[in-house]
Design a protein around this motif. Structure first.
Motif, PDB file in Angstrom:
ATOM      1  N   VAL A  72       0.821  -1.206   0.000  1.00 34.72           N
ATOM      2  CA  VAL A  72       0.000   0.000   0.000  1.00 34.72           C
ATOM      3  C   VAL A  72       0.858   1.261   0.000  1.00 34.72           C
ATOM      4  O   VAL A  72       0.363   2.357  -0.310  1.00 34.72           O
ATOM      5  CB  VAL A  72      -0.957  -0.019   1.210  1.00 34.72           C
ATOM      6  CG1 VAL A  72      -0.256   0.445   2.478  1.00 34.72           C
ATOM      7  CG2 VAL A  72      -2.211   0.822   0.935  1.00 34.72           C
ATOM      8  N   LEU A  73       2.148   1.151   0.333  1.00 33.30           N
ATOM      9  CA  LEU A  73       3.029   2.310   0.269  1.00 33.30           C
ATOM     10  C   LEU A  73       3.196   2.829  -1.158  1.00 33.30           C
ATOM     11  O   LEU A  73       3.718   3.927  -1.367  1.00 33.30           O
ATOM     12  CB  LEU A  73       4.408   1.968   0.861  1.00 33.30           C
ATOM     13  CG  LEU A  73       4.512   2.018   2.384  1.00 33.30           C
ATOM     14  CD1 LEU A  73       5.860   1.500   2.848  1.00 33.30           C
ATOM     15  CD2 LEU A  73       4.291   3.436   2.890  1.00 33.30           C
ATOM     16  N   GLY A  74       2.743   2.024  -2.136  1.00 36.15           N
ATOM     17  CA  GLY A  74       2.727   2.513  -3.514  1.00 36.15           C
ATOM     18  C   GLY A  74       1.837   3.727  -3.681  1.00 36.15           C
ATOM     19  O   GLY A  74       1.866   4.378  -4.737  1.00 36.15           O
ATOM     20  N   LEU A  75       1.052   4.057  -2.654  1.00 34.41           N
ATOM     21  CA  LEU A  75       0.197   5.241  -2.693  1.00 34.41           C
ATOM     22  C   LEU A  75       0.986   6.499  -3.004  1.00 34.41           C
ATOM     23  O   LEU A  75       0.489   7.422  -3.661  1.00 34.41           O
ATOM     24  CB  LEU A  75      -0.515   5.395  -1.337  1.00 34.41           C
ATOM     25  CG  LEU A  75      -1.443   6.594  -1.160  1.00 34.41           C
ATOM     26  CD1 LEU A  75      -2.694   6.405  -1.992  1.00 34.41           C
ATOM     27  CD2 LEU A  75      -1.789   6.773   0.315  1.00 34.41           C
ATOM     28  N   SER A  76       2.241   6.546  -2.571  1.00 36.74           N
ATOM     29  CA  SER A  76       3.032   7.780  -2.690  1.00 36.74           C
ATOM     30  C   SER A  76       3.853   7.850  -3.972  1.00 36.74           C
ATOM     31  O   SER A  76       4.416   8.906  -4.275  1.00 36.74           O
ATOM     32  CB  SER A  76       3.971   7.899  -1.487  1.00 36.74           C
ATOM     33  OG  SER A  76       4.883   6.810  -1.466  1.00 36.74           O
ATOM     34  N   ARG A  77       3.963   6.758  -4.715  1.00 35.68           N
ATOM     35  CA  ARG A  77       4.891   6.755  -5.850  1.00 35.68           C
ATOM     36  C   ARG A  77       4.493   7.752  -6.931  1.00 35.68           C
ATOM     37  O   ARG A  77       5.331   8.460  -7.475  1.00 35.68           O
ATOM     38  CB  ARG A  77       5.005   5.342  -6.427  1.00 35.68           C
ATOM     39  CG  ARG A  77       5.766   4.401  -5.525  1.00 35.68           C
ATOM     40  CD  ARG A  77       6.151   3.115  -6.239  1.00 35.68           C
ATOM     41  NE  ARG A  77       6.870   2.250  -5.315  1.00 35.68           N
ATOM     42  CZ  ARG A  77       6.302   1.330  -4.552  1.00 35.68           C
ATOM     43  NH1 ARG A  77       4.999   1.149  -4.616  1.00 35.68           N
ATOM     44  NH2 ARG A  77       7.015   0.595  -3.735  1.00 35.68           N
ATOM     45  N   LEU A  78       3.217   7.767  -7.262  1.00 34.53           N
ATOM     46  CA  LEU A  78       2.758   8.718  -8.270  1.00 34.53           C
ATOM     47  C   LEU A  78       2.924  10.148  -7.768  1.00 34.53           C
ATOM     48  O   LEU A  78       3.295  11.050  -8.533  1.00 34.53           O
ATOM     49  CB  LEU A  78       1.300   8.436  -8.628  1.00 34.53           C
ATOM     50  CG  LEU A  78       0.776   9.054  -9.929  1.00 34.53           C
ATOM     51  CD1 LEU A  78       1.614   8.594 -11.111  1.00 34.53           C
ATOM     52  CD2 LEU A  78      -0.689   8.675 -10.135  1.00 34.53           C
ATOM     53  N   ALA A  79       2.672  10.363  -6.484  1.00 38.85           N
ATOM     54  CA  ALA A  79       2.840  11.698  -5.902  1.00 38.85           C
ATOM     55  C   ALA A  79       4.301  12.136  -5.966  1.00 38.85           C
ATOM     56  O   ALA A  79       4.595  13.313  -6.223  1.00 38.85           O
ATOM     57  CB  ALA A  79       2.344  11.704  -4.459  1.00 38.85           C
ATOM     58  N   VAL A  80       5.217  11.202  -5.718  1.00 39.96           N
ATOM     59  CA  VAL A  80       6.644  11.530  -5.799  1.00 39.96           C
ATOM     60  C   VAL A  80       7.014  11.957  -7.208  1.00 39.96           C
ATOM     61  O   VAL A  80       7.735  12.954  -7.411  1.00 39.96           O
ATOM     62  CB  VAL A  80       7.502  10.322  -5.350  1.00 39.96           C
ATOM     63  CG1 VAL A  80       8.967  10.533  -5.713  1.00 39.96           C
ATOM     64  CG2 VAL A  80       7.373  10.105  -3.851  1.00 39.96           C
ATOM     65  N   SER A 206      -3.725   0.823  -3.211  1.00 40.64           N
ATOM     66  CA  SER A 206      -3.018   2.100  -3.360  1.00 40.64           C
ATOM     67  C   SER A 206      -3.103   2.619  -4.787  1.00 40.64           C
ATOM     68  O   SER A 206      -3.206   3.828  -5.012  1.00 40.64           O
ATOM     69  CB  SER A 206      -1.557   1.943  -2.937  1.00 40.64           C
ATOM     70  OG  SER A 206      -0.861   1.075  -3.818  1.00 40.64           O
ATOM     71  N   SER A 207      -3.055   1.712  -5.767  1.00 43.65           N
ATOM     72  CA  SER A 207      -3.147   2.136  -7.165  1.00 43.65           C
ATOM     73  C   SER A 207      -4.499   2.789  -7.455  1.00 43.65           C
ATOM     74  O   SER A 207      -4.582   3.761  -8.213  1.00 43.65           O
ATOM     75  CB  SER A 207      -2.950   0.939  -8.094  1.00 43.65           C
ATOM     76  OG  SER A 207      -1.674   0.371  -7.922  1.00 43.65           O
ATOM     77  N   TYR A 208      -5.536   2.265  -6.841  1.00 43.31           N
ATOM     78  CA  TYR A 208      -6.881   2.779  -7.096  1.00 43.31           C
ATOM     79  C   TYR A 208      -7.023   4.220  -6.602  1.00 43.31           C
ATOM     80  O   TYR A 208      -7.663   5.052  -7.254  1.00 43.31           O
ATOM     81  CB  TYR A 208      -7.912   1.887  -6.407  1.00 43.31           C
ATOM     82  CG  TYR A 208      -9.344   2.309  -6.642  1.00 43.31           C
ATOM     83  CD1 TYR A 208      -9.981   1.994  -7.836  1.00 43.31           C
ATOM     84  CD2 TYR A 208     -10.047   3.024  -5.679  1.00 43.31           C
ATOM     85  CE1 TYR A 208     -11.297   2.392  -8.063  1.00 43.31           C
ATOM     86  CE2 TYR A 208     -11.355   3.420  -5.893  1.00 43.31           C
ATOM     87  CZ  TYR A 208     -11.972   3.099  -7.081  1.00 43.31           C
ATOM     88  OH  TYR A 208     -13.267   3.493  -7.302  1.00 43.31           O
ATOM     89  N   PHE A 209      -6.409   4.534  -5.445  1.00 43.61           N
ATOM     90  CA  PHE A 209      -6.591   5.851  -4.846  1.00 43.61           C
ATOM     91  C   PHE A 209      -5.464   6.838  -5.156  1.00 43.61           C
ATOM     92  O   PHE A 209      -5.649   8.048  -4.971  1.00 43.61           O
ATOM     93  CB  PHE A 209      -6.715   5.725  -3.317  1.00 43.61           C
ATOM     94  CG  PHE A 209      -7.976   5.052  -2.860  1.00 43.61           C
ATOM     95  CD1 PHE A 209      -9.195   5.714  -2.905  1.00 43.61           C
ATOM     96  CD2 PHE A 209      -7.944   3.754  -2.395  1.00 43.61           C
ATOM     97  CE1 PHE A 209     -10.361   5.088  -2.488  1.00 43.61           C
ATOM     98  CE2 PHE A 209      -9.108   3.112  -1.969  1.00 43.61           C
ATOM     99  CZ  PHE A 209     -10.317   3.789  -2.023  1.00 43.61           C
ATOM    100  N   SER A 210      -4.301   6.363  -5.593  1.00 46.92           N
ATOM    101  CA  SER A 210      -3.128   7.231  -5.694  1.00 46.92           C
ATOM    102  C   SER A 210      -3.349   8.409  -6.636  1.00 46.92           C
ATOM    103  O   SER A 210      -3.045   9.555  -6.288  1.00 46.92           O
ATOM    104  CB  SER A 210      -1.914   6.413  -6.147  1.00 46.92           C
ATOM    105  OG  SER A 210      -2.144   5.819  -7.418  1.00 46.92           O
ATOM    106  N   GLY A 211      -3.883   8.134  -7.823  1.00 48.94           N
ATOM    107  CA  GLY A 211      -4.061   9.208  -8.785  1.00 48.94           C
ATOM    108  C   GLY A 211      -5.124  10.210  -8.397  1.00 48.94           C
ATOM    109  O   GLY A 211      -4.926  11.429  -8.496  1.00 48.94           O
ATOM    110  N   SER A 212      -6.278   9.729  -7.940  1.00 47.76           N
ATOM    111  CA  SER A 212      -7.381  10.635  -7.593  1.00 47.76           C
ATOM    112  C   SER A 212      -7.028  11.513  -6.397  1.00 47.76           C
ATOM    113  O   SER A 212      -7.419  12.695  -6.348  1.00 47.76           O
ATOM    114  CB  SER A 212      -8.650   9.832  -7.294  1.00 47.76           C
ATOM    115  OG  SER A 212      -8.433   8.907  -6.245  1.00 47.76           O
TER     116      SER A 212
END
Length: 501
Positions: A72-80, A206-212
């Motif tokens: 779930v830490l993948g949540l931040s990758r797109l933000a980074v 995390s992929s589902y929520f990261s972009g939105s």
């Protein structure tokens, strides 16, 4: 990113689980039937709730939750990625360098095993280091959410977060191996399925929520939200059943040099033993191939800038693409387990490398706009392209894990496997840095993509360079035990083991 259940440091057989699992210790032979009855009663209750065929005991829940956090830490990758591009205004080459720098903690994973096994912290080898790893991760992301405002501080904090995940990964993998010892092949595979399934589920969430979330609230908000995720690792550490290490007594602080000396001596012996195994030709030559196979350059950072700055892909859409690739990684493992696990390694590497290089060329369609001439929108083409390449990439990386497991001699499987995966990760980091250099040479920047087509073609053709070295791989046909071993190899997505470039 790299990134498996057998990817483990040297383990102290006398520590960890196993000690706390014994119900009765000093029982005479004539009371064995009573002991059996007690164990049966215990199993009656613990068997009532299972997941992937594994009892959901407090220990196993802790292991599953740590793996879930890693996913779930993948949540931040797109933000980074968007933070480096939009807030710090970095070029693709600089972003690729920072991504490579952040992966450095994954290159010394055996060291973390030596530390946790040899230097108990507050009397524990597992619990305390899980707590410390969680706190370290929370610190790194809290700094990203508040004070970080330069590429150097960002690189340091991202590396700190990577260190947190890498250390907790080694610790929890050690726990998995300790619990798998003495179990059947089926039970061992079930335990690793629980681990990998937890990580995959975390990645999909995390992929589902990261972009939105990036689109709606901004990158700082996502970093702040990510701060709380590593704390779950610290919290579940209390569920780990571990016998505390006996204190050295009231004068234990005076004996601290003895502990340090013991750590140095044990590490020295382990390194000598490790080098003795690695330098064997049947281990060294395949390892060299794995390193070179992973070290081919990549153009991922340049493509990210092109899709966002040129094609206008939003964070929400890229989050959907990430969701598709997370599901595709599961399909890749299914492809390997269903059709490729009995195929000789040389044939797998040859087929996946050739097909991967050819399919990678399809990115040229997106760059030149050729896909639109066939009536395919940029969005749908990007989704389909990512889906196919991820399935193939995941299936092609599975043999790396199987090969690494087959190379490990008896008696030091954990340490050597961790070392081989660190070498593989090192090749991946080198490939990212070479890609950054080529991006700079071709003059691809955040708003100039004239030579991006040439960069993509060169990177894809370079992936063919290791093929003449296929003779370094073992040529024996996989037998039944190898096929089973392929089932038990845990494959985490590269977003967890090998940070995205």
């Amino acid at each position: 990113m790299s990134v498996s259940g057998e990817d483990l440091p040297l383990i102290d057989p006398g520590a960890g689980a196993g000690k706390g699992d014994t119900l009765i210790t000093d029982i005479r032979d004539d009371t064995s039937s009573s002991k059996t009855n007690v164990i049966r009663k215990k199993n009656y209750f613990t068997n009532s709730i299972k997941c992937f065929g594994v009892e959901l005991s407090p220990d196993n829940i802790a292991v599953a939750m740590v793996y879930f956090v890693q996913g779930v830490l993948g949540l931040s990758r797109l933000a980074v990625n968007f933070y480096l591009k939009d807030d710090l205004h970095l070029d693709p080459a600089e972003t690729a360098v920072i991504s490579g720098f952040s992966a450095l903690p994954w290159l010394v994973k055996p060291l973390y095993g030596f530390i946790s096994d040899s230097v108990p912290l507050f009397g524990y080898r597992r619990r305390s280091y899980l707590v410390l790893s969680g706190l370290l991760g929370a610190l790194s992301w809290s700094l990203m959410a508040t004070f970080v405002d330069s590429k150097y501080s960002a690189a340091f904090c991202i590396m700190l977060g990577s260190l947190s995940v890498a250390f907790s990964d080694v610790v929890v993998d050690s726990m998995v191996v300790e619990r798998a010892r003495g179990e059947s092949q089926s039970m061992s595979g079930s335990l690793q399925s629980l681990c990998w399934g937890s990580s995959a589920f975390g990645g999909i969430v995390s992929s589902y929520f990261s972009g939105s979330l990036v689109d709606s609230y901004g990158v700082r908000f996502v970093f702040g939200l990510t701060t709380f995720l590593p704390l779950v690792t610290s919290a579940v550490a209390v569920l780990v059943r571990e016998q505390p290490v006996v204190s050295l007594g009231r004068g234990h602080m005076q004996n601290l040099p003895l502990v340090t000396t013991s750590f140095v001596e044990s590490s020295k012996r382990s390194i000598i033993q490790l080098w003795g195994a690695v330098k064997q030709p049947n281990v060294l030559l395949p390892t060299l191939f794995i390193f070179l196979w992973q070290a081919t350059p990549q153009s991922d950072s340049a493509m990210f800038y092109f899709t966002t700055n040129k094609l206008g892909f939003t964070p929400e859409f890229l989050g959907r693409v990430k969701l598709v690739t997370s599901v595709a990684s599961l399909m890749g493992v299914g492809l390997y387990n269903g059709f490729l696990k009995k195929v000789p390694l040389r044939k797998i590497f040859l087929a996946t490398t050739l097909s991967g290089s050819a399919l990678g060329m399809t990115q040229v369609f997106l760059v030149t706009g050729l896909n639109r001439k066939f009536g395919i929108s940029d969005e749908w083409f990007a989704i389909g392209d990512s889906l196919i390449l991820t399935v193939l990439g995941q299936a092609s990386f599975m043999p790396v894990l199987v090969l690494a497991a087959r190379l490990c001699p008896e008696g030091m499987e954990a340490t050597l496997f961790a070392t081989l995966m660190s070498i593989s990760n090192g090749g991946s980091v080198l490939g990212g840095l070479i890609g950054a250099g080529l991006t700079q040479i071709f003059g691809v920047t955040k708003d100039r993509f004239d030579n991006l087509t040439f960069l993509i073609v060169l990177c894809n053709l370079s992936s063919l360079l290791p093929l003449p070295l296929l003779g370094l791989l073992p040529k024996d046909e996989p037998d039944a035990s190898d096929a089973k071993e392929g089932d038990d190899i845990e494959m985490k997505t590269q977003s967890e083991r090998q940070p995205d470039r």
